[in-house]
Design a protein around this motif. Sequence first.
Motif, PDB file in Angstrom:
ATOM      1  N   PHE A 101       0.832  -1.206   0.000  1.00 32.20           N
ATOM      2  CA  PHE A 101       0.000   0.000   0.000  1.00 32.20           C
ATOM      3  C   PHE A 101       0.867   1.256   0.000  1.00 32.20           C
ATOM      4  CE2 PHE A 101      -3.637  -2.389   2.275  1.00 32.20           C
ATOM      5  CZ  PHE A 101      -4.314  -2.616   1.090  1.00 32.20           C
ATOM      6  N   LEU A 102       1.900   1.275   0.839  1.00 28.81           N
ATOM      7  CA  LEU A 102       2.779   2.444   0.926  1.00 28.81           C
ATOM      8  C   LEU A 102       3.437   2.745  -0.423  1.00 28.81           C
ATOM      9  CD1 LEU A 102       4.462   1.677   4.355  1.00 28.81           C
ATOM     10  CD2 LEU A 102       2.935   3.603   3.889  1.00 28.81           C
ATOM     11  N   ASN A 103       3.780   1.700  -1.159  1.00 26.11           N
ATOM     12  CA  ASN A 103       4.469   1.865  -2.440  1.00 26.11           C
ATOM     13  C   ASN A 103       3.529   2.057  -3.623  1.00 26.11           C
ATOM     14  OD1 ASN A 103       7.168   1.784  -1.589  1.00 26.11           O
ATOM     15  ND2 ASN A 103       7.038  -0.435  -1.354  1.00 26.11           N
ATOM     16  N   HIS A 104       2.234   2.037  -3.380  1.00 25.46           N
ATOM     17  CA  HIS A 104       1.273   2.227  -4.476  1.00 25.46           C
ATOM     18  C   HIS A 104       0.458   3.490  -4.198  1.00 25.46           C
ATOM     19  CE1 HIS A 104      -1.003   1.154  -7.947  1.00 25.46           C
ATOM     20  NE2 HIS A 104      -2.113   0.878  -7.281  1.00 25.46           N
TER      21      HIS A 104
ATOM     22  N   ARG B 213       0.058   6.726   0.892  1.00 27.62           N
ATOM     23  CA  ARG B 213       1.035   6.559  -0.188  1.00 27.62           C
ATOM     24  C   ARG B 213       2.324   7.246   0.248  1.00 27.62           C
ATOM     25  NH1 ARG B 213      -1.149   9.296  -4.999  1.00 27.62           N
ATOM     26  NH2 ARG B 213      -0.533  11.131  -3.859  1.00 27.62           N
ATOM     27  N   SER B 214       3.441   6.571   0.076  1.00 28.42           N
ATOM     28  CA  SER B 214       4.746   7.131   0.434  1.00 28.42           C
ATOM     29  C   SER B 214       5.346   7.860  -0.765  1.00 28.42           C
ATOM     30  CB  SER B 214       5.700   6.013   0.874  1.00 28.42           C
ATOM     31  OG  SER B 214       6.972   6.537   1.145  1.00 28.42           O
TER      32      SER B 214
ATOM     33  N   HIS C 229       9.704   0.032 -12.163  1.00 22.49           N
ATOM     34  CA  HIS C 229       8.690   0.721 -11.356  1.00 22.49           C
ATOM     35  C   HIS C 229       9.227   2.049 -10.831  1.00 22.49           C
ATOM     36  CE1 HIS C 229       5.562   1.531  -8.444  1.00 22.49           C
ATOM     37  NE2 HIS C 229       6.473   1.576  -7.502  1.00 22.49           N
ATOM     38  N   LEU C 230      10.429   2.039 -10.292  1.00 22.18           N
ATOM     39  CA  LEU C 230      11.013   3.255  -9.725  1.00 22.18           C
ATOM     40  C   LEU C 230      11.311   4.284 -10.817  1.00 22.18           C
ATOM     41  CD1 LEU C 230      13.340   1.627  -7.057  1.00 22.18           C
ATOM     42  CD2 LEU C 230      11.142   2.779  -6.678  1.00 22.18           C
TER      43      LEU C 230
ATOM     44  N   SER D 119       5.902   8.670 -10.913  1.00 21.15           N
ATOM     45  CA  SER D 119       5.950  10.132 -10.906  1.00 21.15           C
ATOM     46  C   SER D 119       6.728  10.623  -9.700  1.00 21.15           C
ATOM     47  CB  SER D 119       4.544  10.704 -10.848  1.00 21.15           C
ATOM     48  OG  SER D 119       3.781  10.250 -11.931  1.00 21.15           O
ATOM     49  N   PRO D 120       7.443  11.737  -9.823  1.00 25.26           N
ATOM     50  CA  PRO D 120       8.134  12.303  -8.666  1.00 25.26           C
ATOM     51  C   PRO D 120       7.140  12.565  -7.537  1.00 25.26           C
ATOM     52  CG  PRO D 120       8.775  13.447 -10.665  1.00 25.26           C
ATOM     53  CD  PRO D 120       7.629  12.540 -11.022  1.00 25.26           C
ATOM     54  N   GLY D 121       7.547  12.215  -6.329  1.00 21.55           N
ATOM     55  CA  GLY D 121       6.681  12.415  -5.173  1.00 21.55           C
ATOM     56  C   GLY D 121       5.563  11.409  -5.058  1.00 21.55           C
ATOM     57  N   ARG D 122       5.534  10.425  -5.970  1.00 23.49           N
ATOM     58  CA  ARG D 122       4.518   9.386  -5.922  1.00 23.49           C
ATOM     59  C   ARG D 122       5.194   8.035  -5.892  1.00 23.49           C
ATOM     60  NH1 ARG D 122      -0.763  10.277  -9.195  1.00 23.49           N
ATOM     61  NH2 ARG D 122      -0.867   8.166  -8.473  1.00 23.49           N
ATOM     62  N   ALA D 123       4.752   7.193  -5.012  1.00 23.24           N
ATOM     63  CA  ALA D 123       5.331   5.857  -4.904  1.00 23.24           C
ATOM     64  C   ALA D 123       4.777   4.961  -5.970  1.00 23.24           C
ATOM     65  CB  ALA D 123       5.053   5.270  -3.533  1.00 23.24           C
TER      66      ALA D 123
END
Length: 181
Positions: free
Chosen positions: A63-66, A138-139, A172-173, A177-181
Amino acid sequence: MRLARAQSKVLFLERELDEELPLLIARGEGERLEFKSSLRWDRRENRVNRSLQQVVLKTVAGFLNHEGGTLLIGVGDDGNITGIEADMQTLKHANRDGFERLVMDLVKDGFGGHACALVHCRFHEMTEKTVCRVIAERSADPVYLVEGGTARLMLRIGNSTRELDVREAQAHLRNRSPGRA
């Protein structure tokens, strides 16, 4: 920029908390919702099983990474309320505070202290049982689950959480988007 992020966080948390628990459960598992019957009490073996804690951490990391999401602990895959009472009985402090402390300690140990600010616990009573609602924001940066000294990148994909291999993690990385996991 900081204000926009703070407003986004507030809106996300309000949206997650506004939905009534019975309606949330009726919606069923999906990209932003997962059910776990227990944090650590293995109902089949009738004993503490710490590997269940790792399964919970993998879901939270996904969840944190999505896009963020909600994990309901004390709800079976079929939507039946199992409660967290058996989990709480295994704790030194057998109450909600002890349960939340365990969740946050697991988050800190599994991801690092920075992730604790993105994870929130709320408790609900349903059919005389307690359900823990874990809300993961979201991280902005990737969150790695560290197991046995190995960092793993978990991602929520559809209604499941999976570990990305090195090639998938790099893609994925690179594409997020910048600021979005």
